[in-house]
Design a protein around this motif. Structure first.
Motif, PDB file in Angstrom:
ATOM      1  N   THR A  46      -0.294  -5.046 -10.748  1.00  0.00           N
ATOM      2  CA  THR A  46       0.712  -3.984 -10.834  1.00  0.00           C
ATOM      3  C   THR A  46       1.784  -4.309 -11.877  1.00  0.00           C
ATOM      4  N   PRO A  47       1.372  -4.528 -13.120  1.00  0.00           N
ATOM      5  CA  PRO A  47       2.381  -4.803 -14.141  1.00  0.00           C
ATOM      6  C   PRO A  47       3.217  -3.549 -14.372  1.00  0.00           C
ATOM      7  N   LYS A  48       4.481  -3.742 -14.737  1.00  0.00           N
ATOM      8  CA  LYS A  48       5.319  -2.564 -14.957  1.00  0.00           C
ATOM      9  C   LYS A  48       6.362  -2.819 -16.036  1.00  0.00           C
ATOM     10  N   VAL A  49       6.940  -1.717 -16.497  1.00  0.00           N
ATOM     11  CA  VAL A  49       8.047  -1.801 -17.446  1.00  0.00           C
ATOM     12  C   VAL A  49       9.323  -2.006 -16.638  1.00  0.00           C
ATOM     13  N   THR A  50      10.163  -2.896 -17.108  1.00  0.00           N
ATOM     14  CA  THR A  50      11.417  -3.129 -16.394  1.00  0.00           C
ATOM     15  C   THR A  50      12.601  -2.889 -17.321  1.00  0.00           C
ATOM     16  N   LYS A  51      13.618  -2.268 -16.786  1.00  0.00           N
ATOM     17  CA  LYS A  51      14.843  -2.039 -17.550  1.00  0.00           C
ATOM     18  C   LYS A  51      15.948  -1.598 -16.595  1.00  0.00           C
ATOM     19  N   CYS A  52      17.157  -1.643 -17.088  1.00  0.00           N
ATOM     20  CA  CYS A  52      18.329  -1.195 -16.333  1.00  0.00           C
ATOM     21  C   CYS A  52      18.118   0.243 -15.853  1.00  0.00           C
ATOM     22  N   THR A  53      18.487   0.506 -14.592  1.00  0.00           N
ATOM     23  CA  THR A  53      18.315   1.854 -14.040  1.00  0.00           C
ATOM     24  C   THR A  53      19.634   2.614 -14.028  1.00  0.00           C
ATOM     25  N   MET A  54      20.688   2.000 -14.557  1.00  0.00           N
ATOM     26  CA  MET A  54      22.071   2.490 -14.449  1.00  0.00           C
ATOM     27  C   MET A  54      22.452   2.565 -12.971  1.00  0.00           C
ATOM     28  N   CYS A  55      21.745   1.774 -12.163  1.00  0.00           N
ATOM     29  CA  CYS A  55      21.921   1.805 -10.700  1.00  0.00           C
ATOM     30  C   CYS A  55      21.833   3.242 -10.180  1.00  0.00           C
ATOM     31  N   HIS A  56      20.838   3.948 -10.629  1.00  0.00           N
ATOM     32  CA  HIS A  56      20.650   5.351 -10.254  1.00  0.00           C
ATOM     33  C   HIS A  56      20.726   5.579  -8.747  1.00  0.00           C
ATOM     34  N   PRO A  57      20.042   4.741  -7.928  1.00  0.00           N
ATOM     35  CA  PRO A  57      20.143   4.962  -6.470  1.00  0.00           C
ATOM     36  C   PRO A  57      21.576   4.826  -5.963  1.00  0.00           C
ATOM     37  N   ARG A  58      22.341   3.875  -6.532  1.00  0.00           N
ATOM     38  CA  ARG A  58      23.736   3.688  -6.095  1.00  0.00           C
ATOM     39  C   ARG A  58      24.606   4.871  -6.514  1.00  0.00           C
ATOM     40  N   ILE A  59      24.352   5.381  -7.712  1.00  0.00           N
ATOM     41  CA  ILE A  59      25.137   6.534  -8.183  1.00  0.00           C
ATOM     42  C   ILE A  59      24.930   7.721  -7.235  1.00  0.00           C
ATOM     43  N   LEU A  60      23.662   7.905  -6.796  1.00  0.00           N
ATOM     44  CA  LEU A  60      23.368   9.010  -5.890  1.00  0.00           C
ATOM     45  C   LEU A  60      24.102   8.834  -4.566  1.00  0.00           C
ATOM     46  N   ALA A  74       6.413   8.955 -17.644  1.00  0.00           N
ATOM     47  CA  ALA A  74       6.900   7.996 -16.651  1.00  0.00           C
ATOM     48  C   ALA A  74       8.408   7.811 -16.779  1.00  0.00           C
ATOM     49  N   PHE A  75       8.981   8.230 -17.920  1.00  0.00           N
ATOM     50  CA  PHE A  75      10.432   8.139 -18.087  1.00  0.00           C
ATOM     51  C   PHE A  75      11.029   9.543 -18.043  1.00  0.00           C
ATOM     52  N   VAL A 126      15.002  -2.660 -25.496  1.00  0.00           N
ATOM     53  CA  VAL A 126      15.401  -2.937 -24.130  1.00  0.00           C
ATOM     54  C   VAL A 126      14.242  -3.076 -23.132  1.00  0.00           C
ATOM     55  N   PRO A 127      13.314  -2.132 -23.067  1.00  0.00           N
ATOM     56  CA  PRO A 127      12.303  -2.233 -22.003  1.00  0.00           C
ATOM     57  C   PRO A 127      11.512  -3.544 -22.121  1.00  0.00           C
ATOM     58  N   ALA A 128      11.211  -4.127 -20.970  1.00  0.00           N
ATOM     59  CA  ALA A 128      10.425  -5.361 -20.941  1.00  0.00           C
ATOM     60  C   ALA A 128       9.217  -5.130 -20.056  1.00  0.00           C
ATOM     61  N   TYR A 129       8.286  -6.066 -20.079  1.00  0.00           N
ATOM     62  CA  TYR A 129       7.041  -5.859 -19.349  1.00  0.00           C
ATOM     63  C   TYR A 129       6.680  -7.094 -18.538  1.00  0.00           C
ATOM     64  N   THR A 130       6.075  -6.873 -17.386  1.00  0.00           N
ATOM     65  CA  THR A 130       5.657  -8.002 -16.547  1.00  0.00           C
ATOM     66  C   THR A 130       4.242  -8.416 -16.935  1.00  0.00           C
ATOM     67  N   TYR A 131       4.176  -9.177 -18.036  1.00  0.00           N
ATOM     68  CA  TYR A 131       2.870  -9.521 -18.606  1.00  0.00           C
ATOM     69  C   TYR A 131       2.008 -10.385 -17.693  1.00  0.00           C
ATOM     70  N   ASP A 143       9.186   5.826 -13.562  1.00  0.00           N
ATOM     71  CA  ASP A 143       8.302   6.009 -12.412  1.00  0.00           C
ATOM     72  C   ASP A 143       7.076   5.124 -12.578  1.00  0.00           C
ATOM     73  N   GLU A 144       7.092   4.029 -11.826  1.00  0.00           N
ATOM     74  CA  GLU A 144       6.021   3.042 -11.944  1.00  0.00           C
ATOM     75  C   GLU A 144       4.657   3.620 -11.557  1.00  0.00           C
ATOM     76  N   SER A 145       4.661   4.609 -10.656  1.00  0.00           N
ATOM     77  CA  SER A 145       3.384   5.108 -10.147  1.00  0.00           C
ATOM     78  C   SER A 145       2.595   5.867 -11.217  1.00  0.00           C
ATOM     79  N   LEU A 146       3.297   6.325 -12.270  1.00  0.00           N
ATOM     80  CA  LEU A 146       2.581   7.043 -13.331  1.00  0.00           C
ATOM     81  C   LEU A 146       2.185   6.118 -14.477  1.00  0.00           C
TER      82      LEU A 146
END
Lengths: 371, 393
Positions: A168-182, A128-129, A158-163, A140-143
Motif C-alpha cells: 500500500t505505497p502512497k503519496v504523503t504530504k501536508c494536509t493543512m490539517c484538513h480534519p482539524r480545520i473541519l 486523487a488530489f 513537496v509530495p513524497a512517496y513510501t517507496y 485520496d489514497e484509495s484512488l
C-alpha cells in the motif's frame, strides 16, 4: 432531431470519448480565483526561531512515528532537508549572503503550499488530489495508482512517496490539517508555534495582513508576499527579510497556474480527434483515386497499343491478301496464257505433223497442267 | 515455396546458442528482481527518491518504448492510407513489433507504479481528464487494443480461422485511421507530460512545442526502427522470409530512409524555431548547450544527412547505419527530457542514476520482447505470406 440537438449530442459524444468536457476549464482562459472563503497560513520567516516545535506537532497530529533524532536536537538544522513520508513539514536554516535587519541565520518552514490551482491535482490521472473549499489540497489514497506524476508536476518538490511499502505505497504530504480545520481547530503547527511566526486565517485576510506588516516596517521585509501570485497563488504565504531565493524558495516559477501549462496540449485533443479522420480518409480517397486513374490510364494505353497493333496487322494482312490475290491472278493469267500459247504452238505443230504423219496425245496433257 | 516448407517443418533445434544462454540468464535475473520488487517494494530495487520519482523505467521502458513502437502506425498508414502498396510486406513485422512494444510498455508499468492492480482505475473508476497522463493512458489502452486486432489475422491464419480473419481484414482501413489518431494523441502527450514542470526541465529541452516535438520525432523513430529491425531480422530470420518480402525489403529501406531524412530535417527546423521563439540561444554557450548540440547535430542532423545521402546514392548501408544512429538518438532525446535535463537545478548529490537492479529489469523487459518476437515469427506468417492467402491485397 433538430440540428442543434444533433450537434449537442455530437459534442457530448466527443466529450465522452475524449474527456474534452471535463477539461473545458483547464483549456479555457478563465482564471480560477480560488474558493472565496478558503483558509491559508502566513509564515513570517523574520519571526521564526527554528525551534522545530511545528515539526513535532505535525508528527503527533499525523501519527508519523518516532523520528530518527528528537525534535529538540537543533543540529538537524545544519543539513538541508526536504519533506518526506516521515515529515510533512521541515524547517531549514539559511545563512543569507546579504543579512536582513535581524542577524542571521534565517529559518524557513516548508510543507505543501496548497496551491489555488494545484499542479498535483491537474496532473493526477485518477483525481486523487482535490482542492477543497477550505483551501486544503487533499489526497485520496484509495484512488491513487502510484504513478508519481504529481511529484514530477509539483513545482515546490513537496509530495513524497513510501517507496519501501510493497502493498500500500502512497503519496504523503501536508494536509493543512484538513480534519482539524473541519473540527474548528487550528493546524497543529500553527497552534504550537511559540513566536507566532505562523498565522492561520482566510487567505484574503492573510494577504492584507502580510502587506500591512510590509508597509508598517518596510525596512524589515522584502516587498513581496511569496505565494500571493506564484504558480497562480498558494494558500500558504510567506514573508521574508531576505530575498526568497536565499532561503530556498524559487523565484523563477512564474505566475501561470499549473493547469494552464498543459491546456494548450490538451486543447489539441479535440482538434486531432475531429480533424485526423477526415484528413486521413481524404488522403485515402486521393490515394485510391490516384491508383484508379493510374490503372485506367494503363488500361487505356494497353488497349490503344493492342488496337494499334491489331490495325497494323490487319492492314498488313490485307496488303498481303491483295498481293497474293494479284499474284494468284497473275499466275492464273500466266498459266492460261502459257497454256493458250502452248496449245497454239501444239496446234501449229499438229497441223504441221498432220501435214506429215497425223496422230496426237498432247491434248489430255494440257488438261492435266490446268489442275 | 521453400521458405514455407522451412517454416512448417521444424529442423533439429540447437537450444544452446550463445544468445539463448544470454536470454536465459537475463530472464532468470529478471525473475529474481521481480520477486524483490513485489515483496520488498520499489525502494529495494530502485534509486528513485522523492526528488526523482521517475527513473529509467519511465525514461526508457515507457518513453522510448512507445516512440520506437511508432513503426506500427507509420507503416500501416503509408501502406493502407497513403496507398504505398510496395511497403506491404513491412506492415506485419511493424504491427507485430508495435503490438509487442506497447504490451511491454504496459508490462513494464506494473513495476513502476506503486499499485499496479489499479492500472485500470484511470479508465474505469476515476477519470482525471485534466491530466496528460490520462490521455496517454487512455490512448495506449485503446491503441494496444487496436494493435492486437490488427495483429490477429496473422494468428488466425496460423490457427486456420478463415472467417474471423476475413472480418478483421475488412476493418483494416478503419483500424489504421483509428491507430493514427490515437498515436498522434499519445505520442505527443508523452512530451506534453513534461510541460507541467517548466521549473524543473532545462529551458533547452522545455518548450511549449514539446508535444509537437515528441510527435514528429516519433514518426522518424518509427521509420528508423522498421529499418533497424528489418536489418536485424534479415540477419537472423532470413530463412523465414518469402520472395515477396525479400524483393520488397530494399525498397522499404530506401523509401523509409528517404522519408525519415525529410522528416528529420523538418524536425531540426522546428527545433531551431523553438529555440528562437523562447530566445534560448544564450544557453548554447553553456555545458548544457554543448550537450544539447550533441543531441541536435550528432543525433538529428548527422543521421538526417546520412539518410539523404543514402537515399540519393541508393546506398542501403548508409541508410541502415543512419537508422541505428537515429534509434540511439531517440533514446538520447527521451533520456535527456525525462532524466538528464530534468531536475537540472538540483545539486549533484540529489540527482538520479539508475541502480543495477533497475537496469536489470529493463533488460529483462527487452529480452521478454525479443523472445516473444522470435516465438511469433517462428510460428506465424509475419515475414512471409500464408500460402492460402497469397495475392489477396
Amino acid at each position: 432531431m433538430s440540428r442543434r440537438k444533433f450537434l449537442g449530442c455530437l459534442t457530448a459524444a466527443l466529450g465522452a470519448t475524449t474527456g474534452v468536457r471535463s477539461i473545458a476549464h483547464a483549456a479555457s482562459n478563465k482564471h480560477f480565483e480560488g474558493y472565496p472563503d478558503s483558509f491559508g497560513v502566513l509564515h513570517d520567516s523574520t519571526k521564526c526561531i527554528g525551534c522545530r516545535q511545528c515539526e513535532k506537532a505535525c508528527n503527533e497530529v499525523n501519527e508519523l512515528g518516532s523520528p530518527e533524532k528528537p525534535f529538540d536536537d537543533l543540529k538537524v538544522l545544519d543539513t538541508r532537508r526536504r519533506t518526506d513520508e516521515a515529515a510533512y513539514t521541515v524547517v531549514n536554516k539559511f545563512e543569507p549572503a546579504q543579512p536582513g535587519p535581524k542577524s542571521s541565520p534565517v529559518f524557513a518552514k516548508i510543507q505543501c503550499n496548497h496551491c489555488q490551482e494545484p499542479a498535483c491535482a491537474s496532473a493526477c490521472f485518477v483525481k486523487a488530489f482535490k482542492k477543497d473549499k477550505t483551501g486544503a489540497v487533499i489526497y485520496d489514497e484509495s484512488l491513487c495508482v502510484g504513478c508519481r506524476y504529481c511529484m514530477v508536476a509539483c513545482p515546490f518538490n513537496v509530495p513524497a512517496y513510501t517507496y519501501n511499502d510493497p502493498i500500500t505505497p502512497k503519496v504523503t504530504k501536508c494536509t493543512m490539517c484538513h480534519p482539524r480545520i473541519l473540527e474548528g481547530k487550528l493546524p497543529g503547527c500553527v497552534e504550537i508555534c511559540p513566536k507566532e511566526a505562523l498565522v492561520f486565517g482566510k487567505r484574503k485576510d492573510l494577504i492584507k495582513l502580510a502587506w500591512k506588516r510590509i508597509n508598517e516596517k518596510p525596512d524589515n521585509y522584502i516587498q513581496h508576499v511569496y505565494g500571493e501570485h506564484e504558480m497562480g497563488g498558494t494558500s500558504w504565504l510567506y514573508l521574508s527579510g531576505v530575498p526568497f531565493d536565499q532561503i530556498g524558495m524559487r523565484e523563477d516559477l512564474g505566475v501561470t497556474p499549473a493547469p494552464q501549462l498543459t491546456s494548450g496540449a490538451l486543447a489539441a485533443v479535440p482538434i486531432v480527434v475531429g480533424l485526423w479522420p477526415v484528413l486521413l480518409t481524404g488522403v485515402y480517397a486521393i490515394a485510391q483515386r490516384k491508383d484508379k486513374i493510374a490503372k485506367e490510364e494503363k488500361d487505356a494505353a494497353v488497349k490503344e497499343a493492342i488496337d494499334q497493333a491489331t490495325d497494323e496487322m490487319n492492314k498488313q494482312l490485307a496488303q498481303l491478301k491483295d498481293k497474293m490475290t494479284k499474284e494468284q491472278q497473275n499466275a492464273v493469267a500466266n498459266e492460261v496464257k502459257k497454256a493458250l500459247e502452248e496449245a497454239a504452238k501444239k496446234a501449229e505443230a499438229e497441223a504441221a505433223a498432220a501435214d506429215g504423219e497425223g496422230g496426237s496425245e498432247d491434248a489430255p496433257e494440257a488438261g492435266k497442267e490446268d489442275k | 515455396m521453400s521458405q514455407e516448407n522451412k517454416a512448417i517443418q521444424p529442423e533439429p533445434y540447437n537450444w544452446f546458442t550463445p544468445f539463448n544462454i544470454l536470454t536465459a540468464v537475463v530472464l532468470a535475473v529478471g525473475a529474481v528482481l521481480t520477486f524483490m520488487r513485489f515483496t520488498q517494494g520499489m525502494g529495494a530495487v530502485t534509486n528513485l527518491d522523492n526528488n526523482n520519482p521517475w527513473g529509467i523505467w519511465i525514461g526508457f521502458d515507457l518513453l522510448c518504448g512507445v516512440a520506437l513502437a511508432a513503426g506500427g502506425f507509420t507503416t500501416s498508414a503509408a501502406c493502407y492510407i497513403f496507398g504505398l502498396k510496395r511497403f506491404h510486406s513491412a506492415v506485419r513485422p511493424a504491427i507485430l513489433t508495435a503490438f509487442l512494444g506497447y504490451a511491454l510498455v504496459v508490462f513494464a508499468l506494473h513495476y513502476d507504479v506503486g499499485r499496479p492492480w489499479k492500472l485500470p482505475y484511470p479508465i474505469f473508476v476515476s477519470q482525471g481528464t485534466s491530466s496528460l497522463l490520462f490521455e496517454v493512458g487512455l490512448c495506449v489502452f485503446l491503441y494496444l487494443t487496436v494493435l492486437f486486432i490488427e495483429w490477429t489475422p496473422a494468428a488466425f491464419e496460423w490457427l486456420g480461422f478463415k472467417k474471423l480473419r476475413t472480418i478483421v481484414v475488412r476493418l483494416t482501413l478503419l483500424l489504421t485511421i483509428f491507430g493514427v489518431v490515437l498515436s498522434t494523441l499519445h505520442q505527443s502527450s508523452l512530451g506534453a507530460l513534461f510541460m507541467i514542470a517548466p521549473s524543473k526541465l532545462h529551458p533547452l529541452w522545455y518548450s511549449g512545442y514539446l508535444h509537437v516535438y515528441f510527435f514528429i520525432s516519433a514518426i522518424f523513430a518509427g521509420l528508423s526502427m522498421v529499418i533497424f529491425e528489418g536489418t536485424m531480422a534479415h540477419k537472423w530470420l532470413h530463412h523465414k522470409m518469402d520472395d515477396t518480402h525479400l524483393a520488397e525489403a530494399d525498397g522499404v529501406v530506401l523509401g523509409f530512409g528517404k522519408a525519415a531524412s525529410f522528416i528529420m530535417m523538418g524536425y531540426f527546423g522546428i527545433k531551431v524555431i523553438g529555440l528562437a521563439v523562447d530566445n534560448n540561444w544564450h544557453y548554447l554557450g553553456t555545458g548544457w548547450g554543448a550537450w544539447y548540440l550533441v543531441e541536435m547535430i550528432g543525433f538529428v542532423l548527422f543521421p538526417a544527412i546520412l539518410y539523404s545521402v543514402g537515399a540519393r546514392e541508393k546506398n542501403l548501408k548508409f541508410i541502415r547505419i543512419a537508422a541505428a544512429w537515429t534509434v540511439l538518438g531517440i533514446v538520447l532525446n527521451r533520456f535527456n527530457v525525462s532524466l538528464v535535463a530534468f531536475n537540472y537545478h538540483l545539486p549533484a548529490a540529489d540527482r538520479y542514476f539508475p541502480s543495477l537492479s533497475e537496469i536489470g529489469i529493463t533488460l529483462f523487459v527487452v529480452f521478454v520482447g525479443i523472445t516473444v518476437y522470435r516465438f511469433i515469427t517462428a510460428k506465424m506468417p509475419i515475414l512471409y505470406e500464408h500460402p492460402e492467402y497469397k495475392d489477396e491485397h
